[in-house]
Each structure stands twice: as structure tokens, then as C-alpha cells.
Design an enzyme around this catalytic site. Sequence first.
Site, short mmCIF file in Angstrom:
data_model
loop_
_atom_site.label_atom_id
_atom_site.label_comp_id
_atom_site.label_asym_id
_atom_site.label_seq_id
_atom_site.Cartn_x
_atom_site.Cartn_y
_atom_site.Cartn_z
N MET A 27 0.85 -1.19 0.00
CA MET A 27 0.00 0.00 0.00
C MET A 27 0.89 1.25 0.00
O MET A 27 0.43 2.34 0.34
CB MET A 27 -0.93 0.00 1.21
CG MET A 27 -1.90 -1.19 1.19
SD MET A 27 -3.47 -0.87 2.00
CE MET A 27 -2.93 -0.44 3.63
N TYR A 29 4.18 3.91 0.82
CA TYR A 29 4.88 4.50 1.96
C TYR A 29 5.86 3.46 2.50
O TYR A 29 5.81 3.05 3.66
CB TYR A 29 3.91 4.99 3.04
CG TYR A 29 4.45 6.23 3.72
CD1 TYR A 29 4.47 7.45 3.03
CD2 TYR A 29 5.00 6.20 4.99
CE1 TYR A 29 5.00 8.59 3.61
CE2 TYR A 29 5.53 7.33 5.58
CZ TYR A 29 5.53 8.52 4.87
OH TYR A 29 6.08 9.64 5.45
N GLY A 33 10.87 -3.07 5.69
CA GLY A 33 10.10 -4.32 5.66
C GLY A 33 9.68 -4.65 4.23
O GLY A 33 9.92 -5.76 3.73
N HIS A 34 9.10 -3.66 3.54
CA HIS A 34 8.70 -3.89 2.14
C HIS A 34 9.92 -4.21 1.27
O HIS A 34 9.88 -5.09 0.42
CB HIS A 34 8.05 -2.63 1.54
CG HIS A 34 6.81 -2.18 2.24
ND1 HIS A 34 6.76 -1.05 3.03
CD2 HIS A 34 5.55 -2.69 2.25
CE1 HIS A 34 5.54 -0.88 3.49
NE2 HIS A 34 4.78 -1.87 3.05
N GLN A 58 -10.28 -2.30 2.50
CA GLN A 58 -9.78 -2.91 3.75
C GLN A 58 -9.73 -1.91 4.89
O GLN A 58 -9.23 -2.22 5.96
CB GLN A 58 -8.44 -3.61 3.53
CG GLN A 58 -7.25 -2.71 3.22
CD GLN A 58 -6.02 -3.52 2.85
OE1 GLN A 58 -5.92 -4.03 1.74
NE2 GLN A 58 -5.06 -3.65 3.76
N GLN A 145 5.51 -11.21 7.83
CA GLN A 145 4.96 -11.90 9.01
C GLN A 145 4.29 -10.92 9.97
O GLN A 145 3.49 -11.29 10.82
CB GLN A 145 6.09 -12.68 9.70
CG GLN A 145 5.76 -13.29 11.05
CD GLN A 145 4.64 -14.33 10.98
OE1 GLN A 145 4.36 -14.88 9.92
NE2 GLN A 145 4.01 -14.58 12.11
N MET A 181 8.61 -2.42 12.00
CA MET A 181 8.43 -1.37 10.99
C MET A 181 7.02 -1.40 10.43
O MET A 181 6.46 -2.46 10.19
CB MET A 181 9.45 -1.54 9.88
CG MET A 181 10.82 -1.16 10.35
SD MET A 181 11.91 -0.80 8.99
CE MET A 181 13.45 -0.66 9.88
N SER A 182 6.45 -0.22 10.24
CA SER A 182 5.09 -0.09 9.72
C SER A 182 4.95 1.31 9.13
O SER A 182 5.53 2.27 9.67
CB SER A 182 4.09 -0.25 10.87
OG SER A 182 2.83 0.25 10.49
O1 PAF Z 1 -0.13 -5.68 3.68
C1 PAF Z 1 -0.56 -4.77 2.92
O2 PAF Z 1 0.11 -3.77 2.66
C2 PAF Z 1 -1.94 -4.91 2.31
O3 PAF Z 1 -2.84 -5.48 3.18
C3 PAF Z 1 -1.93 -5.65 0.96
C4 PAF Z 1 -1.49 -7.09 1.10
C5 PAF Z 1 -1.03 -4.93 -0.03
C6 PAF Z 1 -3.36 -5.67 0.37
O4 PAF Z 1 -3.85 -4.39 0.18
#
Ligand code: PAF
Length: 277
Positions: A27, A29, A33-34, A58, A145, A181-182
Amino acid sequence: MQVVTTNSELRLARNSLPEPIGFVPTMGYLHEGHLSLARRSKEECASTVASIFVNPTQFGPNEDLSKYPRDLERDLRLLASVGVELVWTPTPEVMYPPGFQTWVTVEELAKGLEGASRPGHMRGVSTVVAKLFNAVGPQKAYFGQKDAQQAAVIRRMTKDLDFPIEIVVCPIIRETDGLAMSSRNAYLNPEERQAATVLFRALSAAQSAYKKGERNAETLLRTMTEIIHAEPLAKLQYVSCADYDTLEELETVRGKALLSMAAYVGKTRLIDNFVIG
Ligand code: PAF
């Protein structure tokens, strides 16, 4: 690195990439982690596709959709620096055209934890991930995770709907003081940022109790709860000690278990988890 928006642009670009294709849905930003997911995909696949889409379905009606942090230019720079070949940035209109009414629901696994605190959240996640999988057609897909229930729900959905995709779940990446991290950490002011380590501290305390032989779930939950309650800026939403596979709450820890929690620090809702056993 190619950046595309529509389904037809994506299809064209994706079909010219060498396989196997690894997919990292996000999503935006982005944080370490990403990037760890994208790096893992780069190691394991011939091409890596990432998506950036703040998925409205969501978010609940009282959640942070409109103020969810966004910085597309920075995200694209980071993905390019890791060597991602293709980025898909669909708009809400591309993803949910007028008349949209088909949903993917994973029944049992989505009920507790985040599903219980955030009605509709898991349905939004499973639906958008199914759509992303259909559009991208990867051989492998990478998830963190940190969103443990999300990972379990997606694993189940992939199996149940026969997606020919291997789901790879990668470890939580933490700041040096333990905070997971978030993207939402960006909301924390300096005082809250310090207080936010309380989730990690609570999970660590339960983990050491487990390592010393404690197997009673109620005792482990109490350990975590007391630590969160001792932090004035934190407000606990739930703590859980659940079976790792079924996510059912446990009385006694016998095999692999998931210790998880959600807490508000100021106005920011944070989640974290440890796997024990
Ligand atoms: O983990 C996220 O960033 C979201 O839930 C995802 C998997 C991209 C779905 O919108």
C-alpha cells in the site's frame, strides 16, 4: 523500471518479463520491511513486480484511509534502487469499476484477531489480493509476518482458489529498539514513538516466560497485558495466544503458537506478533 496504471498496460508489460515472476503487493509509503520482500523476490525470481495501491475496501468507515501516508515518488525511487522491474499503481477506479460486487471471503481464519477488531478488513484484503494475483499472474508472492493473520488468510485463499502461486512469508523487520516497521509509525510523535516499543517489550516478556517453561496461555496473556497497561500512552485492543495454523485461541501452548496484539499508542493503531514453539 516500468510504471503502469491500467490492467492492459500491466498485461503487456508483465508478458514481456522473464519468469518466474515474484510479486510484492504493497500500500506504499515503503520501509525496510517492504524492501526486504522485494530483495527476497529479486534473489529468488527472474523478475519482480510490485504494486502500490491503498486499498479502500480494507479500511473501515472510521479508519485512516484518507490520511494514510503516501509518497509515490519516494516509493518508486526505493523500488528502483532494489532493482524491481515493474510497478503497478492502479487507481481505485481501475480496481473497483462501477457496479463492483464480487468478494472473496476466507471464513474461519478471518474471524478473530484483526478480523474481529476491524469488521470487513480481511474481506477487503482477500478480495484485493485475489484481484492483484489474477492481474499480475506471478509464480511467487511475498508477504510480511508482521500481518500474521493476513498471511494465514492469503495462504488459505491461494490454496482454496487454486492460484498456482507460492506464498513466501518473510520475517518482521524491526527498528533497533524493537518496534516493528510499519507505514503507520509515521503518525507517532517522539513521545509516542518511544512508548510504541511497549508492544515489543510485552511480546518479549511473554516469550521469555515461554522459554522458562510457562505453557499456560492465560499466564502469557496476563504478562503481555500488564506490560501494556503500565504504559500510559498505550491502550490495548486485544492480546492473543493462538494456534499458529488455525488461529484458534489456546489454553495451553503445545506446538507452534502465535502471540499477537493490537494497541493504540496515542491515536495510532499498532500490531505486532511473535511466533513461539
Ligand atoms: O499488507 C498490505 O500492505 C496490504 O494489506 C496488501 C497485502 C497490499 C493488500 O492491500
